[in-house]
Each structure stands twice: as C-alpha cells, then as structure tokens.
Design a protein around this motif. Structure first.
Motif, PDB file in Angstrom:
ATOM      1  N   PRO A  54       0.811  -1.234   0.000  1.00  0.00           N
ATOM      2  CA  PRO A  54       0.000   0.000   0.000  1.00  0.00           C
ATOM      3  C   PRO A  54       0.834   1.270   0.000  1.00  0.00           C
ATOM      4  O   PRO A  54       0.317   2.355  -0.273  1.00  0.00           O
ATOM      5  CB  PRO A  54      -0.816  -0.132   1.291  1.00  0.00           C
ATOM      6  CG  PRO A  54       0.002  -1.035   2.172  1.00  0.00           C
ATOM      7  CD  PRO A  54       0.659  -1.999   1.238  1.00  0.00           C
ATOM      8  N   GLN A  55       2.131   1.152   0.307  1.00  0.00           N
ATOM      9  CA  GLN A  55       3.002   2.334   0.351  1.00  0.00           C
ATOM     10  C   GLN A  55       3.452   2.785  -1.037  1.00  0.00           C
ATOM     11  O   GLN A  55       4.060   3.849  -1.174  1.00  0.00           O
ATOM     12  CB  GLN A  55       4.219   2.067   1.239  1.00  0.00           C
ATOM     13  CG  GLN A  55       5.237   1.059   0.709  1.00  0.00           C
ATOM     14  CD  GLN A  55       4.929  -0.387   1.069  1.00  0.00           C
ATOM     15  OE1 GLN A  55       3.776  -0.811   1.053  1.00  0.00           O
ATOM     16  NE2 GLN A  55       5.977  -1.144   1.387  1.00  0.00           N
ATOM     17  N   TYR A  56       3.174   1.974  -2.064  1.00  0.00           N
ATOM     18  CA  TYR A  56       3.631   2.296  -3.415  1.00  0.00           C
ATOM     19  C   TYR A  56       2.444   2.573  -4.342  1.00  0.00           C
ATOM     20  O   TYR A  56       1.386   1.951  -4.216  1.00  0.00           O
ATOM     21  CB  TYR A  56       4.466   1.159  -3.989  1.00  0.00           C
ATOM     22  CG  TYR A  56       5.712   0.858  -3.195  1.00  0.00           C
ATOM     23  CD1 TYR A  56       6.707   1.829  -3.034  1.00  0.00           C
ATOM     24  CD2 TYR A  56       5.906  -0.382  -2.599  1.00  0.00           C
ATOM     25  CE1 TYR A  56       7.845   1.559  -2.301  1.00  0.00           C
ATOM     26  CE2 TYR A  56       7.049  -0.658  -1.868  1.00  0.00           C
ATOM     27  CZ  TYR A  56       8.013   0.319  -1.712  1.00  0.00           C
ATOM     28  OH  TYR A  56       9.138   0.055  -0.977  1.00  0.00           O
ATOM     29  N   ASP A  57       2.649   3.485  -5.278  1.00  0.00           N
ATOM     30  CA  ASP A  57       1.616   3.825  -6.249  1.00  0.00           C
ATOM     31  C   ASP A  57       1.846   3.165  -7.607  1.00  0.00           C
ATOM     32  O   ASP A  57       0.934   3.146  -8.443  1.00  0.00           O
ATOM     33  CB  ASP A  57       1.541   5.339  -6.456  1.00  0.00           C
ATOM     34  CG  ASP A  57       1.033   6.057  -5.222  1.00  0.00           C
ATOM     35  OD1 ASP A  57       0.346   5.417  -4.395  1.00  0.00           O
ATOM     36  OD2 ASP A  57       1.329   7.254  -5.079  1.00  0.00           O
ATOM     37  N   LYS A  58       3.048   2.634  -7.817  1.00  0.00           N
ATOM     38  CA  LYS A  58       3.381   2.044  -9.118  1.00  0.00           C
ATOM     39  C   LYS A  58       4.399   0.944  -8.902  1.00  0.00           C
ATOM     40  O   LYS A  58       5.226   1.016  -7.980  1.00  0.00           O
ATOM     41  CB  LYS A  58       3.945   3.121 -10.052  1.00  0.00           C
ATOM     42  CG  LYS A  58       4.154   2.701 -11.500  1.00  0.00           C
ATOM     43  CD  LYS A  58       4.658   3.879 -12.338  1.00  0.00           C
ATOM     44  CE  LYS A  58       4.774   3.547 -13.805  1.00  0.00           C
ATOM     45  NZ  LYS A  58       5.305   4.678 -14.603  1.00  0.00           N
ATOM     46  N   ALA A  59       4.343  -0.097  -9.726  1.00  0.00           N
ATOM     47  CA  ALA A  59       5.279  -1.212  -9.572  1.00  0.00           C
ATOM     48  C   ALA A  59       5.507  -1.895 -10.908  1.00  0.00           C
ATOM     49  O   ALA A  59       4.683  -1.792 -11.828  1.00  0.00           O
ATOM     50  CB  ALA A  59       4.755  -2.221  -8.556  1.00  0.00           C
TER      51      ALA A  59
END
Length: 265
Positions: free
Chosen positions: A52-57
């Motif tokens: 949840p801490q990332y917006d893109k992967a």
C-alpha cells in the motif's frame, strides 16, 4: 535467496499472503500450464494490496531475463490505465487461441496481453477495489481459463491497458527482428528443461553467476522423454481448452454481456 543480492543498491524482502485471503481463492480447477495448481498463480493480482506504500510497480515472472535498464520499463506512462503489458504472440499467432481471446475473453487477439511482465498502477487498482472484484468474479463463476491469472487480467483490465512495446516481453513466438529488452521463457520453453531454446545463452550467462548453476544443469540433464511428452500433452490440452471455451456459455465475455452491473469487468 539472499545470496543472490550482490549489489548494495538492491535488497530482497519476502511478503506473506494472509491465510484468510488464501481461503478465498477456491478456484483449484484452473492449473498452471494445465499441469498443477498453485495459489501463486493469482498472487500478482494482490500486489496493490500487499504494497500500500507504493503507487506504481513492475512485476516480472521468475522465468525472465532483463537485458536493458529496467527503469525505462518502470517509466512507462500509465495515465489512468490499470496496467501496461505486451501482447501475447502465442495467443495471437494461432487461430484457435485467437478465437478464444475474442469469443471467451471478449478482447481482440492483438490486444490480449501476457501477464508475465506488468507495469502496475497500484493506486488505480486500489481505487477500483480490484482484488475484491477479482475474488467476487472468481468465486461466483469459476470460469475455465486457458491461463488463469492472465485471463482475469485481460477480462478485467481490457479497457484500461497500455500495450507495451514487444521488446519488453520477448517470447518464443515474438518476431526475432524485435529489439530484446527483456526475454521471457514462457510456457514450456525453459532452458533449464530443454536445449536449443531461443535466447537460452542469456539465461545461462546469469545462471553461472548464482550458487544454483550446477543444480540447474543437473535438472536439465534429468529432464527425460517422459517429462517432455507430458509437456506436449499439456500443450495439446491448452489448445483443447481454447477450442471448447470459445463456444462455452460460462465465459468472461458471456458474463460481461449478461450481467454488466453485477460484475466489474
């Protein structure tokens, strides 16, 4: 596995799927390459919730070799799309699988994507409650799939998918003239099982740099005729599923057409 990290710029961490979440995945009938069932087939569909801490992967299958700067792939603009992925040449290249994409999934064969390499808009996936929509669809309908996680991604994201340049997912049936930024040894063409696999030199060059090289060479030598015959039989079953599902009634396309308001696809 930690021994594989030899550069201080990288680190390796392990995430565990909540057992309660695993209990919601009841679709054991769909198997990886028609061979065996593993919950890991579906894990990529929960990446937005796991991180949840990332917006893109960027997601990569384990049977890939990256040849160009991966940051260029990560920089792919997604805008409001959910994912970016390359077209699957195996599906588009055969009439029976192309018909499956069109008639069972409801997406044109030249827009049916391979899920082994993904750029993911994690924030957008969370905003649309993608994982819960997937579980609702999975457990309500139990659709027979050619490629379990991949078919769900194609069905659910088809209107919000950026098509990647094929250089970022070079497979067995990719045009050999395409620049190779990333090699994907998908389906049965594994260099640790077969010799004379296209682009196998890239795999073995990196395998030699790991502690597992001798083990992989032993696995290659031990992969006998019976195992290869099982691969051929499984591939034939894949084509048979494609043929029968193209005219079935319980397909993603049929579900979407019959019940657009109930199921988010």
């Amino acid at each position: 596995m930690q021994s594989l990290v030899t550069d201080s710029r990288f680190h390796l961490t392990f995430k565990q799927i909540n057992p309660d979440l695993l209990a919601e995945i009841t679709d054991t009938g769909n198997k990886l390459r028609m061979d065996y069932f593993t919950f890991t087939i579906y894990f990529r569909l929960f990446i937005a919730d796991l991180f949840p801490q990332y917006d893109k992967a960027v997601y990569l299958d384990a049977d890939t070799v990256v040849l160009d700067d991966i940051s260029a792939l990560y920089a792919t603009p997604l805008n409001d799309n959910l994912i970016a992925a390359a077209m699957d040449p195996t599906i588009a290249g055969k009439p029976v699988t192309a018909a499956y994409a069109t008639d069972a999934i409801g997406v044109a064969a030249n827009r049916y994507i391979n899920s082994g390499v993904l750029v993911m808009n994690l924030q957008a996936l969370r905003d649309m409650h993608f994982s819960q929509s997937f579980l609702n669809l999975l457990n309500a309908y139990h659709v027979t799939c050619l490629a379990p996680d991949q078919d769900y991604l194609n069905a659910m994201c088809q209107q919000r998918t950026t098509i990647l340049d094929p250089s970022w997912n070079v497979q067995m049936e990719t045009d050999p003239q395409i620049h190779q930024s990333l090699i994907h040894f998908n389906l049965f063409a594994k260099p640790w099982h077969y010799t004379n696999v296209a682009n196998e030199g890239y795999f073995w060059d990196y395998a030699k740099q790991t502690p597992y090289y001798d083990e992989m060479q032993a696995g290659l030598a031990a992969y006998n005729d019976a195992a290869k015959e099982a691969d051929r039989a499984n591939f034939d079953r894949i084509l048979k599923v494609a043929e029968t599902q193209a005219t079935a009634t319980n397909t993603f396309r049929q579900i979407r057409n019959k019940n657009r308001e109930e199921v988010v696809i």
